[in-house]
Write a protein that holds these residues in place. Structure first.
Motif, mmCIF file in Angstrom:
data_model
loop_
_atom_site.group_PDB
_atom_site.id
_atom_site.type_symbol
_atom_site.label_atom_id
_atom_site.label_comp_id
_atom_site.label_asym_id
_atom_site.label_seq_id
_atom_site.Cartn_x
_atom_site.Cartn_y
_atom_site.Cartn_z
ATOM 1 N N ALA A 61 -25.486 102.449 72.984
ATOM 2 C CA ALA A 61 -24.934 101.181 72.492
ATOM 3 C C ALA A 61 -25.704 100.674 71.270
ATOM 4 C CB ALA A 61 -24.972 100.131 73.608
ATOM 5 N N ALA A 62 -27.038 100.729 71.325
ATOM 6 C CA ALA A 62 -27.835 100.281 70.173
ATOM 7 C C ALA A 62 -27.565 101.170 68.959
ATOM 8 C CB ALA A 62 -29.326 100.284 70.526
ATOM 9 N N GLY A 63 -27.391 102.451 69.212
ATOM 10 C CA GLY A 63 -27.117 103.391 68.123
ATOM 11 C C GLY A 63 -25.778 103.125 67.453
ATOM 12 N N GLN A 64 -24.795 102.744 68.286
ATOM 13 C CA GLN A 64 -23.481 102.448 67.707
ATOM 14 C C GLN A 64 -23.548 101.209 66.822
ATOM 15 O OE1 GLN A 64 -20.767 102.573 71.055
ATOM 16 N NE2 GLN A 64 -21.309 104.733 71.387
ATOM 17 N N LEU A 65 -24.378 100.254 67.236
ATOM 18 C CA LEU A 65 -24.563 99.074 66.381
ATOM 19 C C LEU A 65 -25.305 99.467 65.103
ATOM 20 C CD1 LEU A 65 -24.293 96.134 65.741
ATOM 21 C CD2 LEU A 65 -26.247 95.639 67.233
ATOM 22 N N LEU A 66 -26.315 100.317 65.233
ATOM 23 C CA LEU A 66 -27.015 100.796 64.028
ATOM 24 C C LEU A 66 -26.034 101.494 63.085
ATOM 25 C CD1 LEU A 66 -29.648 101.274 62.447
ATOM 26 C CD2 LEU A 66 -29.961 103.390 63.760
ATOM 27 N N ASP A 67 -25.143 102.301 63.637
ATOM 28 C CA ASP A 67 -24.130 102.982 62.817
ATOM 29 C C ASP A 67 -23.272 101.971 62.049
ATOM 30 O OD1 ASP A 67 -25.006 105.407 63.718
ATOM 31 O OD2 ASP A 67 -23.310 105.780 65.053
ATOM 32 N N ARG A 68 -22.896 100.878 62.724
ATOM 33 C CA ARG A 68 -22.053 99.867 62.066
ATOM 34 C C ARG A 68 -22.829 99.168 60.946
ATOM 35 N NH1 ARG A 68 -20.320 98.863 67.384
ATOM 36 N NH2 ARG A 68 -21.339 96.848 67.595
ATOM 37 N N ILE A 69 -24.122 98.926 61.192
ATOM 38 C CA ILE A 69 -24.950 98.288 60.158
ATOM 39 C C ILE A 69 -25.074 99.209 58.947
ATOM 40 C CG2 ILE A 69 -27.293 97.483 59.617
ATOM 41 C CD1 ILE A 69 -27.496 96.638 62.627
ATOM 42 N N LEU A 70 -25.344 100.503 59.211
ATOM 43 C CA LEU A 70 -25.472 101.471 58.112
ATOM 44 C C LEU A 70 -24.168 101.578 57.328
ATOM 45 C CD1 LEU A 70 -27.530 104.336 59.838
ATOM 46 C CD2 LEU A 70 -28.372 102.585 58.266
ATOM 47 N N ALA A 71 -23.055 101.623 58.065
ATOM 48 C CA ALA A 71 -21.754 101.739 57.399
ATOM 49 C C ALA A 71 -21.489 100.511 56.535
ATOM 50 C CB ALA A 71 -20.646 101.918 58.439
ATOM 51 N N ALA A 72 -21.837 99.334 57.057
ATOM 52 C CA ALA A 72 -21.606 98.098 56.304
ATOM 53 C C ALA A 72 -22.461 98.067 55.037
ATOM 54 C CB ALA A 72 -21.910 96.890 57.181
ATOM 55 N N ALA A 73 -23.623 98.732 55.094
ATOM 56 C CA ALA A 73 -24.516 98.781 53.929
ATOM 57 C C ALA A 73 -24.154 99.949 52.998
ATOM 58 C CB ALA A 73 -25.965 98.907 54.396
ATOM 59 N N HIS A 74 -23.075 100.650 53.305
ATOM 60 C CA HIS A 74 -22.650 101.828 52.534
ATOM 61 C C HIS A 74 -23.751 102.880 52.488
ATOM 62 C CE1 HIS A 74 -19.092 99.612 51.494
ATOM 63 N NE2 HIS A 74 -19.842 98.623 51.016
ATOM 64 N N LEU A 75 -24.422 103.013 53.619
ATOM 65 C CA LEU A 75 -25.494 103.992 53.741
ATOM 66 C C LEU A 75 -25.097 104.940 54.878
ATOM 67 C CD1 LEU A 75 -28.363 104.706 52.740
ATOM 68 C CD2 LEU A 75 -29.265 103.185 54.503
ATOM 69 N N PRO A 76 -24.445 106.062 54.543
ATOM 70 C CA PRO A 76 -23.973 106.954 55.606
ATOM 71 C C PRO A 76 -25.132 107.472 56.457
ATOM 72 C CG PRO A 76 -23.006 107.553 53.481
ATOM 73 C CD PRO A 76 -24.077 106.530 53.208
ATOM 74 N N ARG A 77 -24.912 107.509 57.750
ATOM 75 C CA ARG A 77 -25.949 107.947 58.684
ATOM 76 C C ARG A 77 -26.494 109.333 58.312
ATOM 77 N NH1 ARG A 77 -26.943 107.191 64.985
ATOM 78 N NH2 ARG A 77 -27.950 109.180 65.386
ATOM 79 N N LEU A 78 -25.613 110.195 57.804
ATOM 80 C CA LEU A 78 -26.032 111.553 57.436
ATOM 81 C C LEU A 78 -27.008 111.579 56.272
ATOM 82 C CD1 LEU A 78 -22.660 113.491 57.774
ATOM 83 C CD2 LEU A 78 -24.739 113.859 59.111
ATOM 84 N N GLN A 79 -27.077 110.486 55.525
ATOM 85 C CA GLN A 79 -27.956 110.447 54.345
ATOM 86 C C GLN A 79 -29.331 109.874 54.637
ATOM 87 O OE1 GLN A 79 -26.098 108.638 50.932
ATOM 88 N NE2 GLN A 79 -24.310 109.973 51.094
ATOM 89 N N VAL A 80 -29.539 109.434 55.884
ATOM 90 C CA VAL A 80 -30.856 108.892 56.228
ATOM 91 C C VAL A 80 -31.484 109.803 57.282
ATOM 92 C CG1 VAL A 80 -29.987 106.585 55.753
ATOM 93 C CG2 VAL A 80 -30.104 107.367 58.116
ATOM 94 N N TYR A 81 -32.746 109.554 57.599
ATOM 95 C CA TYR A 81 -33.362 110.264 58.713
ATOM 96 C C TYR A 81 -33.691 109.231 59.790
ATOM 97 C CZ TYR A 81 -35.771 113.825 61.344
ATOM 98 O OH TYR A 81 -36.123 114.709 62.331
ATOM 99 N N ILE A 82 -33.374 109.567 61.038
ATOM 100 C CA ILE A 82 -33.552 108.624 62.148
ATOM 101 C C ILE A 82 -34.413 109.264 63.231
ATOM 102 C CG2 ILE A 82 -32.380 107.225 63.893
ATOM 103 C CD1 ILE A 82 -29.866 107.279 62.174
ATOM 104 N N THR A 83 -35.462 108.566 63.628
ATOM 105 C CA THR A 83 -36.279 109.080 64.724
ATOM 106 C C THR A 83 -36.899 107.911 65.482
ATOM 107 O OG1 THR A 83 -37.967 110.708 65.343
ATOM 108 C CG2 THR A 83 -38.399 109.423 63.341
ATOM 109 N N ASN A 84 -37.818 108.223 66.363
ATOM 110 C CA ASN A 84 -38.449 107.217 67.213
ATOM 111 C C ASN A 84 -39.954 107.386 67.247
ATOM 112 O OD1 ASN A 84 -36.267 105.613 68.594
ATOM 113 N ND2 ASN A 84 -35.570 107.664 69.158
ATOM 114 N N ILE A 85 -40.631 106.345 67.703
ATOM 115 C CA ILE A 85 -42.091 106.400 67.876
ATOM 116 C C ILE A 85 -42.459 107.454 68.917
ATOM 117 C CG2 ILE A 85 -44.081 105.109 68.761
ATOM 118 C CD1 ILE A 85 -43.429 104.364 65.901
ATOM 119 N N VAL A 86 -41.788 107.448 70.071
ATOM 120 C CA VAL A 86 -42.001 108.536 71.036
ATOM 121 C C VAL A 86 -40.719 109.362 71.149
ATOM 122 C CG1 VAL A 86 -43.821 107.366 72.335
ATOM 123 C CG2 VAL A 86 -41.437 107.180 73.117
ATOM 124 N N LYS A 87 -40.897 110.653 71.329
ATOM 125 C CA LYS A 87 -39.775 111.593 71.274
ATOM 126 C C LYS A 87 -39.179 111.905 72.641
ATOM 127 C CE LYS A 87 -41.124 112.024 66.918
ATOM 128 N NZ LYS A 87 -40.697 110.948 65.999
#
Ligand code: URA
Ligand code: URA
Length: 191
Positions: A61-87
Motif C-alpha cells: 500500500a505504501a509503495g502504491q502511494l509512492l508510485d502515485r507521488i512519483l507519477a505526479a512528479a513526472h518521475l517514472p519509477r523505472l528511472q529512480v533507484y528504490i531500496t531500504n535501510i534493512v533488506k
C-alpha cells in the motif's frame, strides 16, 4: 554497463547475507530495484509483508502511494533507484533494531558507491536518522536539504505515514517539488 553488472553481482552476494538475524525470519532479501545509473535514490525503512513475498521494495500500500507521488512528479519509477535501510523484513513489521540497521549498513553503502546518486530522498524517520543525523526529528528536518559525502539528502515523511495522516501529503508533495527542481536542474547541466 559496469554499474548494472556490479550491482547484480552484489545483489547475489547480499542474498547470502547472515550479518544479522533478520534473514532467518523473512522469506527473501529485498535488495532494491531501479535504474543503477539513476541520479536519485529513495531509501525507506525495510520490507513489509508484500515486499517480502515479492522480493521487491515498495510494492504494498505504501509503495502504491509512492508510485502515485512519483507519477505526479513526472518521475517514472523505472528511472529512480528504490531500496531500504534493512533488506530483510523484520518480524511483524517491527522497527529494525539498531544492531540490524548497523549490520545492514554496508549493503546500502555499497549500493550508494555503485549507483552514486547525487540525490537521496529519505522516506521516513529511520532513513533520516541513519543517513542525516541520529538525533534528527523527521517533522523538523523534512523539506530541508542536507549534504553528506558529496550527496544532497532530502528527508520527507514515509508514504505509510501519509496513509495514516493525509495532512502529511501536502508537505511531502512540497518536498518532492524541491527535489525535482534540483534533479531537473542537474540533468539539464549534464546533457
Ligand atoms: N515500507 C518501507 O519502508 N519499505 C518498503 O519497501 C515497503 C514499505
Ligand atoms: N500530488 C499531491 O498533491 N500530493 C501527493 O502526495 C502526490 C501527488
Amino acid at each position: 554497463m559496469a554499474g548494472r553488472s556490479e550491482l547484480a553481482a552484489y545483489e547475489q552476494a547480499v542474498k547470502e547475507c547472515v550479518l544479522c538475524g533478520l534473514r532467518n525470519g523473512c522469506r527473501q532479501v529485498v535488495f532494491g530495484e531501479g535504474d543503477p545509473a539513476s541520479g536519485i535514490m529513495f531509501v525507506g525503512e525495510g520490507p513489509g509483508a508484500q515486499e517480502d513475498r515479492l522480493g521487491r521494495p515498495f510494492v504494498g500500500a505504501a509503495g502504491q502511494l509512492l508510485d502515485r507521488i512519483l507519477a505526479a512528479a513526472h518521475l517514472p519509477r523505472l528511472q529512480v533507484y528504490i531500496t531500504n535501510i534493512v533488506k530483510c523484513r523484520p518480524p511483524g513489521n517491527r522497527l529494525p533494531l539498531p544492531l540490524e540497521v548497523k549490520a545492514c549498513r554496508c549493503h546500502l553503502d555499497r549500493q550508494l558507491q555503485i549507483i552514486n546518486p547525487q540525490i537521496i530522498v529519505c522516506l521516513g524517520a529511520l532513513a533520516t536518522k541513519s543517513l542525516v543525523d541520529a538525533e534528527a526529528q523527521i517533522s523538523r528536518v523534512r523539506g530541508i536539504w542536507f549534504q553528506r559525502d558529496g550527496r544532497l539528502i532530502m528527508p520527507t515523511y514515509h508514504p505509510a505515514a501519509l496513509l495514516r495522516d493525509p495532512a502529511k501529503k501536502r508537505p511531502v508533495w512540497e518536498d518532492i517539488q524541491r527535489v525535482m527542481v534540483v534533479y531537473r536542474g542537474e540533468k539539464a547541466e549534464i546533457t
